[in-house]
Design an enzyme around this catalytic site. Structure first.
Site, mmCIF file in Angstrom:
data_model
loop_
_atom_site.group_PDB
_atom_site.id
_atom_site.type_symbol
_atom_site.label_atom_id
_atom_site.label_comp_id
_atom_site.label_asym_id
_atom_site.label_seq_id
_atom_site.Cartn_x
_atom_site.Cartn_y
_atom_site.Cartn_z
ATOM 1 N NE ARG A 292 40.036 27.028 50.566
ATOM 2 C CZ ARG A 292 39.805 25.734 50.639
ATOM 3 N NH1 ARG A 292 40.812 24.874 50.600
ATOM 4 N NH2 ARG A 292 38.588 25.263 50.719
ATOM 5 C CB VAL A 295 42.828 20.218 54.196
ATOM 6 C CG1 VAL A 295 43.286 19.240 55.277
ATOM 7 C CG2 VAL A 295 42.243 21.478 54.809
#
Ligand code: ADP
Length: 458
Positions: A292, A295
């Site tokens: 994914r 951050v």
């Protein structure tokens, strides 16, 4: 190109994704919980739909609620951000079944790489160095003890389904092994419904270095260089930078090639991150691949000029990579500080509440990714990370000076934060000389939580 994207997330990362969509002239649908009514991200989307009450399981983790909105609003793409449903292979498959493009890898690849023990085997077979450890899962503590004796203590007992630092236990001797085994396994069973564990040698005082990869549906893979995420607290990243100050060009090249090999071996598609730890002798070992957006992706964007979210959407639209490896040229140095609503004097416990006064830094070379505004309520239901301050400079030194200046401008009142800790880190001689490892913050908390810290976290 995708025409309407549902953003299945909240807070700063929803803002980040919505901004990319807006620049690409793609329509957006935001979904939000009752606690996020009026949140910045809901105002930046073309449409926003409430999907349920504050607890994440009733809203952001509610697959049916999210998919109903995506279908009813006729979205052709869905971006999961990070956390929540982003690494859930069942969700990725369901999105696809609805005829919607999941902006990330296919569910089978998420499942394969989410099984950390299986991922180790794929990487080892592809010639990517992995941390020495067991060959697959270990069924009993007795078996784990045998392997640990061969590897030498200390070792980690790690849950194959683990994540976010959960399901990991250290054992320094045979006497500690049984306890570590049952704790790691039990924690993982409770949190992830899977108690399978494996054994890994514990690399003493490592640095954490990860490579951002991009892979298209045609099998082409490139990397965007590395991020050094060594400054952590309890295995959670606090400050990240790119490039890493602790590897030379040869190591960088070898690790980058290993990361591309890793992504290819996994049959990877879209943006992914190959994580390594580096020991004191410069050896690097694969620990996991995250499927994914991370951050800390902005530090890579700042040094490469590549908008990673935009590339994710591009790849998900079925288009070929727009860059070759040779096109990726990095410039200067970037640092990111994660601002968390937490109380440093109270074991960094999350500190929800209403933001009173707020001033966000700006100016040359400064980027702030956040959903904060004065009066917004920080909810106890979600992650405590409320803003990311990112700076870019021509050199690491310039970036550090800029981060000090940015943190001096930052003002957040109403909730306690780790603001002062971040500021102190920017003055730490060990940080400035990169003489740090993943345990550095923990060992030096006393000095890092000085009076300056207290003043800034009022
Ligand atoms: P999670 O998925 O829970 O984040 P990781 O496997 O990515 O777990 O590890 C998180 C952090 O734990 C790493 O960044 C590193 O600091 C530390 N770590 C993991 N494996 C090892 C190891 N074998 N030796 C030393 N430190 C490790």
């Amino acid at each position: 190109m995708l025409k309407r994207i549902l953003v299945a997330n909240r807070g700063e990362i929803a803002v980040r994704i919505l901004r990319a969509c807006r620049e690409m002239r793609i329509e957006t649908v935001a979904v939000y919980s009752e606690a996020d009514r009026g949140a910045l991200f809901t105002t930046l989307a073309t449409r926003a739909v409430c999907i349920g009450p504050a607890p994440a399981k009733d809203s952001y983790l509610n697959m049916d609620a999210v998919l109903t909105v995506a279908t009813e609003t006729e979205c052709d793409g869905l971006h999961p951000g990070f956390g929540f449903l982003s690494e859930n292979p069942v969700f990725a498959a369901k999105v696809r079944e609805c005829g919607i493009v999941f902006i990330g890898p296919p569910g089978e690849i998420i499942a394969q790489l989410g099984d950390k023990s299986a991922a180790r085997r794929i990487m080892r077979d592809a010639g990517v160095p992995v941390v020495p450890g067991s060959d697959g899962l270990v069924a009993t503590a007795a078996e784990a003890r045998k392997i640990a004796e061969k590897l030498g203590y200390p070792v980690f007992i790690k849950a194959t389904a683990g994540g976010g630092g959960r399901g990991m236990r250290r054992a320094d001797s045979a006497a500690e092994l049984d306890g570590a085994f049952s704790e790691a396994s039990g924690e993982a069973r409770a949190a992830f419904g899977d108690g399978g564990v494996y054994v890994e040698k514990l690399i003493e005082n490592p640095r954490h270095i990860e490579f951002q990869t991009l892979a298209d549906t045609f099998g082409d893979v490139i990397h965007l260089g590395e991020r050094d995420c060594t400054l952590q607290r309890r295995n959670q990243k606090v400050v990240e930078e790119s490039p890493s100050p602790s590897i030379d060009e040869d190591t960088r090249r070898a690790m980058g090639a290993a990361a591309v090999r890793a992504a290819k071996a996994a049959g990877y598609v879209n943006a992914g991150t190959v994580e390594f730890i580096l020991d004191g002798d410069g050896n690097y070992y694969f620990i996991e691949m995250n499927t994914r957006l991370q951050v800390e992706h902005p530090v890579t964007e700042m040094v490469t000029g590549v908008d990673i979210v935009r590339e994710q959407i591009h790849i998900a639209s079925g288009l070929a990579l727009r860059y070759t490896q040779e096109d990726i040229v990095t410039s200067g140095h970037a640092i990111e500080c994660r601002v968390n609503a937490e109380d440093p004097e109270n074991d960094f416990r999350p500190c929800p509440g209403r933001i009173d006064h707020l001033h966000l830094p700006g100016g040359f070379g400064v980027r702030v990714d956040t959903g904060l505004f004065p009066g917004v309520e920080i909810s106890p239901y979600y992650d405590s990370m409320i803003a990311k301050v990112i700076v870019h400079g021509r050199t690491r030194n310039e970036a550090v000076l800029r981060m000090r200046r940015a943190l001096e401008e930052l003002l957040v009142t109403g909730v306690k934060t780790n603001h002062g800790l971040l500021y102190m880190l920017m003055f730490s001689t060990d940080f400035l000389r990169s003489r740090t490892d993943t345990g550095f913050i923990e060992r030096n908390l006393g000095a890092l939580l000085s009076p300056v810290e207290k003043e800034m976290s009022l």
